[in-house]
Design a protein around this motif. Structure first.
Motif, short mmCIF file in Angstrom:
data_model
loop_
_atom_site.label_atom_id
_atom_site.label_comp_id
_atom_site.label_asym_id
_atom_site.label_seq_id
_atom_site.Cartn_x
_atom_site.Cartn_y
_atom_site.Cartn_z
N LEU A 154 53.87 32.24 37.88
CA LEU A 154 52.62 32.72 37.29
C LEU A 154 52.59 32.24 35.84
N PRO A 155 51.81 31.18 35.58
CA PRO A 155 51.81 30.62 34.23
C PRO A 155 51.21 31.59 33.21
N LEU A 156 51.75 31.52 32.01
CA LEU A 156 51.22 32.28 30.89
C LEU A 156 50.24 31.36 30.18
N GLY A 207 38.67 32.20 33.11
CA GLY A 207 38.51 30.80 33.52
C GLY A 207 39.83 30.11 33.78
N PHE A 208 40.81 30.34 32.91
CA PHE A 208 42.12 29.73 33.08
C PHE A 208 42.75 30.14 34.41
N TYR A 209 42.77 31.43 34.68
CA TYR A 209 43.42 31.89 35.92
C TYR A 209 42.58 31.58 37.15
N ARG A 210 41.27 31.56 37.03
CA ARG A 210 40.41 31.19 38.16
C ARG A 210 40.65 29.73 38.55
N GLN A 211 40.94 28.88 37.57
CA GLN A 211 41.19 27.47 37.85
C GLN A 211 42.64 27.23 38.28
N THR A 212 43.58 27.91 37.66
CA THR A 212 45.01 27.64 37.87
C THR A 212 45.58 28.28 39.13
N LEU A 213 45.27 29.54 39.38
CA LEU A 213 45.92 30.27 40.47
C LEU A 213 45.67 29.70 41.86
N PRO A 214 44.45 29.24 42.20
CA PRO A 214 44.27 28.65 43.53
C PRO A 214 45.17 27.43 43.77
N GLN A 215 45.51 26.70 42.70
CA GLN A 215 46.41 25.56 42.84
C GLN A 215 47.83 26.00 43.20
N LEU A 216 48.13 27.27 42.96
CA LEU A 216 49.44 27.83 43.26
C LEU A 216 49.42 28.68 44.53
N TRP A 238 47.09 31.07 45.36
CA TRP A 238 46.44 32.37 45.24
C TRP A 238 44.97 32.26 45.64
N GLU A 239 44.49 33.23 46.40
CA GLU A 239 43.09 33.29 46.81
C GLU A 239 42.40 34.39 45.99
N ALA A 240 41.28 34.04 45.36
CA ALA A 240 40.53 35.02 44.58
C ALA A 240 39.90 36.05 45.52
N ILE A 241 40.05 37.34 45.18
CA ILE A 241 39.42 38.41 45.95
C ILE A 241 38.59 39.30 45.02
N GLY A 242 38.22 38.75 43.90
CA GLY A 242 37.43 39.43 42.88
C GLY A 242 37.53 38.62 41.61
N GLU A 243 36.87 39.10 40.56
CA GLU A 243 36.88 38.35 39.30
C GLU A 243 38.29 38.22 38.73
N SER A 244 39.09 39.26 38.88
CA SER A 244 40.43 39.22 38.28
C SER A 244 41.51 39.72 39.24
N ALA A 245 41.28 39.53 40.54
CA ALA A 245 42.26 39.94 41.55
C ALA A 245 42.47 38.78 42.51
N TYR A 246 43.73 38.60 42.92
CA TYR A 246 44.11 37.50 43.79
C TYR A 246 45.11 37.99 44.83
N ARG A 247 45.21 37.24 45.95
CA ARG A 247 46.23 37.58 46.94
C ARG A 247 46.87 36.29 47.44
N ARG A 248 48.14 36.47 47.85
CA ARG A 248 48.91 35.35 48.39
C ARG A 248 50.10 35.91 49.13
N GLU A 249 50.30 35.47 50.36
CA GLU A 249 51.49 35.80 51.15
C GLU A 249 51.91 37.26 51.05
N GLY A 250 50.98 38.18 51.27
CA GLY A 250 51.32 39.59 51.29
C GLY A 250 51.42 40.26 49.93
N GLU A 251 51.04 39.55 48.87
CA GLU A 251 51.07 40.13 47.53
C GLU A 251 49.68 40.10 46.91
N ARG A 252 49.46 41.05 46.03
CA ARG A 252 48.19 41.15 45.30
C ARG A 252 48.50 41.08 43.81
N LEU A 253 47.76 40.23 43.11
CA LEU A 253 47.89 40.08 41.66
C LEU A 253 46.60 40.56 41.02
#
Length: 125
Positions: free
Chosen positions: A40-42, A79-88, A90-105
């Motif tokens: 999870l990049p800073l 914007g940073f996380y919306r662009q970066t997280l899908p490349q890792l 993560w699937e967006a499930i809201g403006e600031s929520a993501y899910r991947r492999e059984g985890e929610r960020l």
């Protein structure tokens, strides 16, 4: 930048186990990652707030909470996380929520533009 006072450590008590994790010294660089979440990049411009992180591993998954702050604005962070997280993965499930492999960020923005605190919470989905 005005410094916010956050708790020295954020406790997590699950199944009677309390784990506190100190974040590394305050940092802000282009290759930084959020403590406790190795991929999870800073965002550049953010620095982790020392002694505020929590990491808890349990059979059903891990729970991580970390805080970062910086002189950035909400739109930049979103914007940073919306662009970066899908490349890792993560699937967006809201403006600031993501899910991947059984985890929610969840990424929560506290404070105002130019003096923002970002809370990252990772937990089982």
């Amino acid at each position: 930048m005005r410094r916010r006072r956050l708790p020295a450590a954020v406790p997590a008590c699950i199944l009677g186990v309390l784990i506190l994790v100190a974040a590394p010294a305050l940092r802000a660089d282009d290759d930084a990652f959020v403590a406790g979440v190795e991929d999870l990049p800073l965002m550049p411009g953010l620095a982790e707030v020392p002694d505020t992180g929590v990491v808890f591993d349990k059979p059903g998954g891990r729970i991580v909470e970390a805080y970062a702050e910086g002189a950035v604005n909400r739109g930049e962070v979103i914007g940073f996380y919306r662009q970066t997280l899908p490349q890792l993965g993560w699937e967006a499930i809201g403006e600031s929520a993501y899910r991947r492999e059984g985890e929610r960020l969840e990424i929560v923005l506290l404070g105002g533009d130019g003096d923002l605190v970002v809370r990252f919470t990772l937990q089982p989905n």
